[in-house]
Design a protein around this motif. Structure first.
Motif, PDB file in Angstrom:
ATOM      1  N   VAL A 131       0.836  -1.201   0.000  1.00  0.00           N
ATOM      2  CA  VAL A 131       0.000   0.000   0.000  1.00  0.00           C
ATOM      3  C   VAL A 131       0.872   1.252   0.000  1.00  0.00           C
ATOM      4  O   VAL A 131       0.618   2.208  -0.752  1.00  0.00           O
ATOM      5  N   GLN A 132       1.906   1.257   0.819  1.00  0.00           N
ATOM      6  CA  GLN A 132       2.805   2.410   0.860  1.00  0.00           C
ATOM      7  C   GLN A 132       3.489   2.616  -0.494  1.00  0.00           C
ATOM      8  O   GLN A 132       3.615   3.759  -0.967  1.00  0.00           O
ATOM      9  N   ARG A 133       3.902   1.519  -1.112  1.00  0.00           N
ATOM     10  CA  ARG A 133       4.554   1.623  -2.424  1.00  0.00           C
ATOM     11  C   ARG A 133       3.593   2.213  -3.459  1.00  0.00           C
ATOM     12  O   ARG A 133       3.973   3.059  -4.272  1.00  0.00           O
ATOM     13  N   ALA A 134       2.342   1.781  -3.418  1.00  0.00           N
ATOM     14  CA  ALA A 134       1.347   2.320  -4.344  1.00  0.00           C
ATOM     15  C   ALA A 134       1.176   3.815  -4.126  1.00  0.00           C
ATOM     16  O   ALA A 134       1.163   4.600  -5.092  1.00  0.00           O
ATOM     17  N   TRP A 135       1.038   4.229  -2.872  1.00  0.00           N
ATOM     18  CA  TRP A 135       0.855   5.641  -2.561  1.00  0.00           C
ATOM     19  C   TRP A 135       2.057   6.461  -3.007  1.00  0.00           C
ATOM     20  O   TRP A 135       1.902   7.558  -3.567  1.00  0.00           O
ATOM     21  N   GLN A 136       3.254   5.926  -2.801  1.00  0.00           N
ATOM     22  CA  GLN A 136       4.465   6.634  -3.227  1.00  0.00           C
ATOM     23  C   GLN A 136       4.511   6.793  -4.748  1.00  0.00           C
ATOM     24  O   GLN A 136       5.136   7.725  -5.256  1.00  0.00           O
ATOM     25  N   GLN A 137       3.853   5.892  -5.453  1.00  0.00           N
ATOM     26  CA  GLN A 137       3.784   5.984  -6.908  1.00  0.00           C
ATOM     27  C   GLN A 137       2.634   6.863  -7.383  1.00  0.00           C
ATOM     28  O   GLN A 137       2.405   6.990  -8.580  1.00  0.00           O
ATOM     29  N   GLY A 138       1.910   7.469  -6.432  1.00  0.00           N
ATOM     30  CA  GLY A 138       0.808   8.359  -6.796  1.00  0.00           C
ATOM     31  C   GLY A 138      -0.505   7.650  -7.048  1.00  0.00           C
ATOM     32  O   GLY A 138      -1.415   8.217  -7.654  1.00  0.00           O
ATOM     33  N   VAL A 139      -0.634   6.411  -6.575  1.00  0.00           N
ATOM     34  CA  VAL A 139      -1.864   5.642  -6.737  1.00  0.00           C
ATOM     35  C   VAL A 139      -2.724   5.835  -5.487  1.00  0.00           C
ATOM     36  O   VAL A 139      -2.261   5.616  -4.362  1.00  0.00           O
ATOM     37  N   LEU A 140      -3.969   6.235  -5.678  1.00  0.00           N
ATOM     38  CA  LEU A 140      -4.898   6.431  -4.575  1.00  0.00           C
ATOM     39  C   LEU A 140      -5.389   5.058  -4.117  1.00  0.00           C
ATOM     40  O   LEU A 140      -5.925   4.287  -4.906  1.00  0.00           O
ATOM     41  N   VAL A 141      -5.218   4.748  -2.829  1.00  0.00           N
ATOM     42  CA  VAL A 141      -5.589   3.444  -2.282  1.00  0.00           C
ATOM     43  C   VAL A 141      -6.789   3.585  -1.359  1.00  0.00           C
ATOM     44  O   VAL A 141      -6.804   4.435  -0.462  1.00  0.00           O
ATOM     45  N   VAL A 142      -7.796   2.742  -1.578  1.00  0.00           N
ATOM     46  CA  VAL A 142      -8.951   2.655  -0.675  1.00  0.00           C
ATOM     47  C   VAL A 142      -9.165   1.191  -0.338  1.00  0.00           C
ATOM     48  O   VAL A 142      -9.370   0.365  -1.231  1.00  0.00           O
ATOM     49  N   SER A 143      -9.101   0.851   0.947  1.00  0.00           N
ATOM     50  CA  SER A 143      -9.431  -0.503   1.381  1.00  0.00           C
ATOM     51  C   SER A 143     -10.820  -0.497   1.992  1.00  0.00           C
ATOM     52  O   SER A 143     -11.233   0.483   2.623  1.00  0.00           O
ATOM     53  N   PHE A 144     -11.540  -1.588   1.800  1.00  0.00           N
ATOM     54  CA  PHE A 144     -12.906  -1.667   2.300  1.00  0.00           C
ATOM     55  C   PHE A 144     -13.218  -3.099   2.712  1.00  0.00           C
ATOM     56  O   PHE A 144     -12.503  -4.028   2.362  1.00  0.00           O
ATOM     57  N   ASP A 145     -14.301  -3.262   3.482  1.00  0.00           N
ATOM     58  CA  ASP A 145     -14.718  -4.562   3.993  1.00  0.00           C
ATOM     59  C   ASP A 145     -13.633  -5.081   4.936  1.00  0.00           C
ATOM     60  O   ASP A 145     -13.621  -4.717   6.107  1.00  0.00           O
ATOM     61  N   THR A 155      -9.960   4.154   4.406  1.00  0.00           N
ATOM     62  CA  THR A 155     -10.700   2.949   4.747  1.00  0.00           C
ATOM     63  C   THR A 155     -12.195   3.224   4.699  1.00  0.00           C
ATOM     64  O   THR A 155     -12.674   4.224   5.260  1.00  0.00           O
ATOM     65  N   VAL A 156     -12.917   2.352   4.026  1.00  0.00           N
ATOM     66  CA  VAL A 156     -14.362   2.477   3.869  1.00  0.00           C
ATOM     67  C   VAL A 156     -14.990   1.207   4.439  1.00  0.00           C
ATOM     68  O   VAL A 156     -14.819   0.121   3.881  1.00  0.00           O
ATOM     69  N   ASN A 157     -15.687   1.346   5.556  1.00  0.00           N
ATOM     70  CA  ASN A 157     -16.226   0.157   6.202  1.00  0.00           C
ATOM     71  C   ASN A 157     -17.295   0.544   7.202  1.00  0.00           C
ATOM     72  O   ASN A 157     -17.277   1.645   7.752  1.00  0.00           O
ATOM     73  N   THR A 158     -18.214  -0.381   7.410  1.00  0.00           N
ATOM     74  CA  THR A 158     -19.065  -0.281   8.584  1.00  0.00           C
ATOM     75  C   THR A 158     -18.240  -0.702   9.800  1.00  0.00           C
ATOM     76  O   THR A 158     -17.150  -1.245   9.662  1.00  0.00           O
ATOM     77  N   ASP A 159     -18.757  -0.464  10.985  1.00  0.00           N
ATOM     78  CA  ASP A 159     -18.060  -0.836  12.211  1.00  0.00           C
ATOM     79  C   ASP A 159     -18.301  -2.319  12.467  1.00  0.00           C
ATOM     80  O   ASP A 159     -19.381  -2.722  12.909  1.00  0.00           O
TER      81      ASP A 159
END
Length: 361
Positions: A131-145, A155-159
């Motif tokens: 994830v850090q490598r992606a961000w350093q390359q300018g890629v927007l990261v969203v993790s969910f579920d 992060t996109v998730n319910t509690d």
């Protein structure tokens, strides 16, 4: 015997009928800009430099081996199609529950030049370097579920802990101190499984209810039914079942019927087969349940946030997502007798898409 679940009500849990997708997507967004180049926007550790033009989106899925994940992909694909002015391509990978395979999939997606990386993670921590490598390359990261813990991901998730608390509290309200239960879990070690189980067992422990057996089900109906049959054979005197997935909940009911045993309280989720069985038993015997429901359109919400973020709108690192809860009083607002068991409610799919993918019974 206790008969209420007041703490869950006091928490103000929203039902799916109260969800407003537009509000979820746009609430709290700002228009904070991002400096030129890759990496963070100002003090943000997750924003990247804004991008123009159509976007390539990669989705690294930890596994696609149950009905929920299948529908989740449908909902994501439908949302991407609706956003065709922004999204040029959606590439979906399946890691088959392997962290190593998911790391390889992410590397492949980065090599293909994705602008946005969506992740449903096999591990909360093991993907953080990628994830850090992606961000350093300018890629927007969203993790969910199943989300990652990296500071470089939105992060996109319910509690998920609250999901477990609601079911655990409701189940405890139907039992008395000293009763025993078994649990039908998801996938061992996954963030969602662990959070739900912690939330539920905390509530059961507080009520003096003991867990005497458990089994992993991958949230799958067939695995849940097999596991429930084994657990019931080993623990015939249990007073209830905490199930964190609707498929295993239906499997447990089927196992009880096959044994000719008396019904016990069982928690559920918005799995249509479970909702149909719940309605049948409610109408014939007054049987009760509750179904906090992880919405299958989380990926669609994640995509919406990701596109807005890559255009320069900062949604915050963990925007709030309401947790729908189906109750005894609202069951008939959600159950779909005309659709197959392997369908999840609530949904954002149009009726046209529902018929395309599921086609009724």
């Amino acid at each position: 015997m206790k008969t209420t679940h007041s703490r869950a009500l006091r928490r103000g849990i929203a039902t799916a009928a109260a969800l407003t997708t537009v509000a979820l997507i746009t609430a709290g967004c700002s228009t904070a800009g991002t400096p030129e180049g890759t990496g963070a926007a100002g003090d943000s550790s997750y924003m990247v430099a804004p991008k123009d033009g159509k976007l390539t989106v990669g989705f690294s899925n930890s596994f696609a081996g149950n009905a929920f994940r299948t529908q989740m992909i449908y909902e994501l694909q439908d949302e991407a199609a609706k956003m065709s002015d922004d999204v040029a391509d959606l590439i979906v990978t399946d890691a088959n529950n392997s962290v190593d395979k998911q790391l390889s999939d992410i590397n492949d997606l980065l090599t293909k030049g994705v602008d946005i990386l969506l992740i449903d993670a096999a591990s909360e921590t093991a993907l953080n370097s990628a994830v850090q490598r992606a961000w350093q390359q300018g890629v927007l990261v969203v993790s969910f579920d199943n989300t990652v813990s990296s500071e470089h991901s939105i992060t996109v998730n319910t509690d998920q802990t609250e999901f477990g608390q609601i079911g655990g509290e409701w189940l405890a309200s139907k039992l008395t101190s000293g009763d025993t239960v078994v649990t039908l879990d998801g996938t061992s070690g996954s963030p969602v499984n662990d959070a739900r189980l912690t939330g539920a067992t905390d509530e059961l422990d507080a009520a003096g209810v003991s867990v005497v057996g458990s089994a992993d089900t991958d949230w799958d109906q067939a695995k849940g039914q097999s596991a429930a049959a084994d657990l019931l054979s080993a623990n015939p005197d249990i007073a209830g079942i905490y199930s964190q997935g609707g498929g295993p909940s239906l499997g447990a009911l089927n196992a009880i019927e096959q044994r000719g045993s008396a019904l016990v309280p069982i928690t559920g989720e918005g799995y249509n087969g479970f909702l149909k069985k719940w309605k049948e038993l409610k109408d014939s015997q007054g049987w009760e349940s509750i179904a906090p429901s992880n919405p299958p359109y989380l990926g669609a919400i994640a995509l919406d946030y990701a596109v807005k973020a890559v255009r320069g709108e900062d949604p915050g690192q963990a925007p709030h997502i309401d947790l729908p809860v189906i109750t005894q009083d609202t069951l008939e607002d959600y159950v779909r007798p005309d659709l197959p068991d392997a369908f999840f409610l609530p949904t954002q799919l149009s009726e046209e898409s529902i018929q395309k993918y599921y086609g009724g019974n």
